[in-house]
Design an enzyme around this catalytic site. Structure first.
Site, short mmCIF file in Angstrom:
data_model
loop_
_atom_site.label_atom_id
_atom_site.label_comp_id
_atom_site.label_asym_id
_atom_site.label_seq_id
_atom_site.Cartn_x
_atom_site.Cartn_y
_atom_site.Cartn_z
CG LEU A 197 -2.00 -1.01 1.39
CD1 LEU A 197 -2.72 -0.82 2.73
CD2 LEU A 197 -2.99 -0.92 0.24
CG ASP A 198 0.65 4.14 -3.06
OD1 ASP A 198 1.49 3.32 -3.47
OD2 ASP A 198 -0.23 4.64 -3.79
NE ARG A 199 4.96 8.89 2.93
CZ ARG A 199 5.76 9.90 2.55
NH1 ARG A 199 7.05 9.83 2.81
NH2 ARG A 199 5.27 10.94 1.90
#
Length: 217
Positions: free
Chosen positions: A55-57
């Site tokens: 998942l993106d940050r």
């Protein structure tokens, strides 16, 4: 400590509600990442769990980790075979022209010295498909459900901008920064397991969405 964020746990799988702002992989510039929390997620196993996907940050929500190598391989195969069901919710800057639709837009990576790298629609890119529908509207913004059928980097963020025509609120790359952060949340995940019950997890509704006037539908 992420022990309080556990959504699913058994002998081979762990799903956590990843907080927004926590990177899955260690940042090149240094800083805290999921790796710093893995020792607190062993739950009796000596082996640290391993993230199966990313998942993106700045995206929060359901993140699957495996607890042994054999399970990890099976889960990765399920993702690659598009057998995993993922559901995201996002707040968009603007209301889409339609109430629902499908974005079928191949994605490719582009890079410039001035702006770094990003993903964009490109017919020569990797196949990428997302089903979406509007759940609610408020103050010129829309709450939208996204169901990605593929798992490309930044897929929902680019499909929101280039396919739906509205960027995710707070997206620092494809939209405009917002004090509340990026409004993208992986709210549900289902992973099939032959011979065993499916892994089913649903993350709590994010407080930052509620603060913007969008409660759980």
């Amino acid at each position: 400590m992420l022990g309080q964020h556990v959504l699913f746990l058994d002998g081979e799988a762990l799903v956590i509600d990843k907080p927004a702002g926590l990177a899955v992989d260690p940042p090149r510039a240094g800083g805290i990442s999921l790796e710093n929390h893995l020792a607190s997620l062993t739950f009796g196993f000596r082996r640290w769990p391993v993230a199966v996907h990313r998942l993106d940050r700045d995206t929060s929500g359901c993140l699957l980790l495996s607890r042994n190598p054999k399970a990890h391989a099976r889960f990765q195969q399920a993702f690659e075979a598009h057998q995993v069901t993922k559901r995201y919710v996002a707040i968009l800057d603007g209301v889409p022209d339609a109430a629902e639709g499908v974005v079928d837009l191949p994605l490719a990576k582009v890079s410039t010295a001035a702006h770094g790298w990003r993903m964009t629609g490109d017919p020569r890119g990797k196949a990428s498909r997302t089903v979406w529908r509007v759940l609610a509207e408020r103050d010129g913004r829309a709450l939208v459900e996204f169901r990605p059928e593929t798992g490309r980097t930044h897929q929902i963020r680019v499909h929101a901008l280039e396919g739906v025509g509205r960027p995710v609120t707070g997206d620092p790359v494809y939209g405009a920064a917002h004090p509340g952060g990026m409004m993208l949340h992986a709210i549900a995940l289902t992973v099939p397991r032959p011979g065993k019950p499916d892994i089913i997890a649903e993350a709590p509704w994010p407080d930052r969405f509620t603060a913007m006037g969008f409660g759980a539908p």
